[in-house]
Design an enzyme around this catalytic site. Structure first.
Site, PDB file in Angstrom:
ATOM      1  CG  ASN A  87      -4.550  -3.501  13.858  1.00  0.00           C
ATOM      2  OD1 ASN A  87      -4.009  -3.508  12.755  1.00  0.00           O
ATOM      3  ND2 ASN A  87      -4.971  -4.607  14.449  1.00  0.00           N
TER       4      ASN A  87
ATOM      5  CD  GLU B 243     -18.725  21.662 -20.039  1.00  0.00           C
ATOM      6  OE1 GLU B 243     -18.168  20.669 -20.551  1.00  0.00           O
ATOM      7  OE2 GLU B 243     -18.958  22.711 -20.670  1.00  0.00           O
TER       8      GLU B 243
ATOM      9  CB  THR C 235     -39.897  27.459  -9.250  1.00  0.00           C
ATOM     10  OG1 THR C 235     -41.074  27.815  -9.969  1.00  0.00           O
ATOM     11  CG2 THR C 235     -39.647  28.480  -8.132  1.00  0.00           C
ATOM     12  CG  HIS C 236     -41.209  23.710 -11.521  1.00  0.00           C
ATOM     13  ND1 HIS C 236     -41.398  22.407 -11.079  1.00  0.00           N
ATOM     14  CD2 HIS C 236     -41.840  24.496 -10.616  1.00  0.00           C
ATOM     15  CE1 HIS C 236     -42.139  22.422  -9.974  1.00  0.00           C
ATOM     16  NE2 HIS C 236     -42.406  23.685  -9.663  1.00  0.00           N
TER      17      HIS C 236
ATOM     18  CE  LYS D 292      -4.398   3.234   4.754  1.00  0.00           C
ATOM     19  NZ  LYS D 292      -5.488   2.756   5.635  1.00  0.00           N
TER      20      LYS D 292
ATOM     21  CB  SER E  67      -0.927   0.008   1.228  1.00  0.00           C
ATOM     22  OG  SER E  67      -0.163  -0.053   2.423  1.00  0.00           O
TER      23      SER E  67
ATOM     24  CD  GLN F 171      -3.565  -1.887   2.838  1.00  0.00           C
ATOM     25  OE1 GLN F 171      -2.960  -2.318   3.824  1.00  0.00           O
ATOM     26  NE2 GLN F 171      -3.283  -2.290   1.620  1.00  0.00           N
TER      27      GLN F 171
ATOM     28  CG  ASN G 127     -16.459  24.991 -24.902  1.00  0.00           C
ATOM     29  OD1 ASN G 127     -17.517  25.433 -25.355  1.00  0.00           O
ATOM     30  ND2 ASN G 127     -15.614  24.268 -25.612  1.00  0.00           N
TER      31      ASN G 127
ATOM     32  CE1 TYR H 234      -6.678  -2.201   9.930  1.00  0.00           C
ATOM     33  CE2 TYR H 234      -6.032  -4.495   9.602  1.00  0.00           C
ATOM     34  CZ  TYR H 234      -6.044  -3.177   9.170  1.00  0.00           C
ATOM     35  OH  TYR H 234      -5.448  -2.839   7.988  1.00  0.00           O
TER      36      TYR H 234
ATOM     37  CB  SER I 253     -13.692  24.428 -29.766  1.00  0.00           C
ATOM     38  OG  SER I 253     -13.663  23.455 -30.795  1.00  0.00           O
TER      39      SER I 253
ATOM     40  CE  LYS J 278     -18.846  25.399 -28.087  1.00  0.00           C
ATOM     41  NZ  LYS J 278     -18.813  23.986 -28.451  1.00  0.00           N
TER      42      LYS J 278
HETATM   43  N1  ARG Z   1      -1.746  -0.962   6.163  1.00  0.00           N
HETATM   44  C1  ARG Z   1      -2.845  -1.213   7.038  1.00  0.00           C
HETATM   45  C2  ARG Z   1      -4.009  -0.271   6.786  1.00  0.00           C
HETATM   46  O1  ARG Z   1      -3.880   0.574   6.004  1.00  0.00           O
HETATM   47  C3  ARG Z   1      -2.440  -1.015   8.466  1.00  0.00           C
HETATM   48  C4  ARG Z   1      -1.730  -2.183   8.982  1.00  0.00           C
HETATM   49  C5  ARG Z   1      -2.561  -3.086   9.771  1.00  0.00           C
HETATM   50  N2  ARG Z   1      -2.340  -4.351   9.165  1.00  0.00           N
HETATM   51  C6  ARG Z   1      -2.492  -5.482   9.815  1.00  0.00           C
HETATM   52  N3  ARG Z   1      -2.201  -6.545   9.155  1.00  0.00           N
HETATM   53  N4  ARG Z   1      -2.882  -5.569  11.048  1.00  0.00           N
HETATM   54  O2  ARG Z   1      -5.074  -0.419   7.367  1.00  0.00           O
END
Ligand code: ARG
Length: 461
Positions: free
Chosen positions: A112, A292, A157-158, A327, A24, A324, A287, A319, A279, A285
């Site tokens: 965790n 948008e 309105t509408h 994020k 990650s 994960q 735009n 957990y 454009s 144009k």
């Molecule tokens: N990388 C994990 C997360 O983003 C945190 C680590 C916890 N991983 C675990 N195997 N207990 O949530």
């Protein structure tokens, strides 16, 4: 394979396929600075509880500093075998201060409780930045409103002509939702600043480390009362994603109006060259791409929220690795708003309104018909009948090709004896607008009060 965080129990390292799936660092490296902040606080708590000598603490903090600088200079990067940001930083710490001291920092904490804390620190920082950008957008809308205190426009309105409005009133109608978004962010802060640190893996800490000291050092409030909840909940992350999505929706609704106003058929606004696009094939144009993109990105912000909620649904406590997946959606929401808001504010601040056209269209479409009914009510006619009489006048004028103030006294009387020539006095755009002096109305003095009230309620997050 570098499974050094749990090597003891395992005869072999992880398979390459697992490493590829599990990694990650390409997104959670954004948390590296916060991770080190947590590590400094944790090291101090370990020393305070007697697990690190004063000398060890000094060396630990120096090592963390070296790593922090290395990250900021870009010379420390995650390696392909690092599973996540925590793993990479522990590897760096061991390399910097040695295995014996480096190996002591993990006592009394888990990835965790770490990750649950770091995501909060990240979001709190960015909430401040996004809040600041929102304040600037509200200010731009308020500046446009106060620059046009007398300008009138057709209210809809509408999407049909309804009643004449002050342009300032319409612009401020888009500022208030953004003010509430700011207030949502401030309110969210109270929950986001609860500290999961010290909850450990699931059951809480056993080493007597002071979670209050750690929380305070991180700028957080109380430690969370339940270690399972602290490590397994992500409602605070989802709430942030909701606020980001709501901001997107609020921008998108204004964007849609700007797109419509900018058409040749409406012709209400001109976009500044710096905030519109051309454009590649059609030289004429100009735009409204920023509007948008705002409309499009609101879909993406909604998707981030929906995806996160789907991840959380049915997930058992504590957990699970699914967490994960919290994020990337919120990181994306943060990045989306941080790039969208400045462009959007620039577009709003530089809008030029065609005031003549707005004024010309304001009374069209029989938009003063309600004023006829209100006039009759002020002369004792029940509204039900007044509405009928006004409707009959509209039907007559439509058939005869007249505006509401153009029939003769005799023609008015033929529609209803209670309809007399003095109705013409209320059949002006300015008169109609001035008469809407009820709370929150479009009368100039109400709109001036509104501007002051708005300014008083806008606060940084
Ligand atoms: N990388 C994990 C997360 O983003 C945190 C680590 C916890 N991983 C675990 N195997 N207990 O949530």
């Amino acid at each position: 394979g570098g499974a050094s965080l749990w090597g003891g129990r395992f005869a072999s390292g992880p398979s390459p396929e697992l490493v590829a799936l599990s990694r990650s660092t390409h997104f959670d490296w954004a948390l590296a600075g916060y991770d080190l902040q947590g590590s400094r606080a944790h090291a101090r708590a370990l020393a305070a509880a007697g697990y690190l000598s004063p000398d060890e603490l000094t060396r630990m903090l120096e090592g963390i500093e070296v790593i922090d600088r290395g990250i900021r200079d870009g010379v420390i990067r995650p390696l392909p075998d690092d599973e996540d940001v925590h793993f990479a930083l522990e590897r760096e710490l061991v390399a910097t201060v040695g295995a014996e001291l480096g190996g002591k920092l993990r006592a009394g904490r888990s990835r965790n409780d770490q990750i649950a804390t770091l995501i909060r620190l990240y979001l709190l920082d960015h909430a401040g930045r996004i809040g600041h950008l929102l304040v600037q957008l509200v200010d731009a809308l308020a500046a446009q409103a106060s620059a046009h205190p007398d300008a009138v426009m057709p209210g809809r309105t509408h999407l049909q002509h309804a009643q004449p409005l002050l342009l300032a009133h319409q612009l401020l109608a888009h500022a208030w939702p953004l003010v509430r978004d700011l207030e949502r962010l401030r309110d969210w802060r109270a929950r986001a600043t609860e500290s999961p640190y010290g909850a450990g893996a699931v059951a809480g800490g056993a080493l007597g480390l002071d979670p209050v000291a750690i929380a305070h050092e991180l700028g957080l409030g109380h430690p969370m009362p339940n270690s399972i909840d602290a490590t397994a909940s992500r409602d605070v992350v989802a709430e942030f994603a909701y606020i980001a999505a709501q901001v997107g929706i609020d921008l998108s609704r204004l964007a849609e109006e700007i797109i419509i106003w900018n058409t040749r058929e409406f012709g209400f606004v001109r976009l500044h060259d710096g905030y519109s696009t051309g454009s590649s094939i059609m030289p004429q144009k100009k735009n409204p791409d920023i509007a948008e993109l705002a409309r499009g990105k609101s879909g993406r912000l909604i998707g981030n929220l929906a995806g996160l909620l789907a991840t959380l649904k049915g997930l058992p406590l504590g957990y699970n690795r699914d967490l994960q997946e919290d994020k990337e959606p919120v990181f994306d929401s943060v990045q989306t708003l941080e790039v969208l808001l400045p462009a959007f504010t620039g577009m709003v601040a530089t809008l030029e309104f065609d005031l003549e056209r707005l004024a010309e269209l304001a009374p069209q479409g029989f938009s003063l018909a309600t004023d006829v009914a209100d006039h009759l009510v002020r002369h004792g006619v029940p509204f039900r009948e007044a509405h009928e009489i006004s409707g009959a006048l509209v039907r007559f004028c439509e058939a005869e090709g007249l505006e509401l103030d153009e029939p003769s006294d005799a023609q008015y009387a033929a529609i209803d004896p209670r309809l007399t020539g003095d109705v013409r006095a209320v059949l002006t755009v300015r008169g109609s607008i001035a008469s809407r002096a009820g709370v929150g109305g479009t009368a100039p003095e109400r709109v001036a009060e509104q501007l002051a009230a708005l300014a008083a309620r806008v606060q940084e997050v």
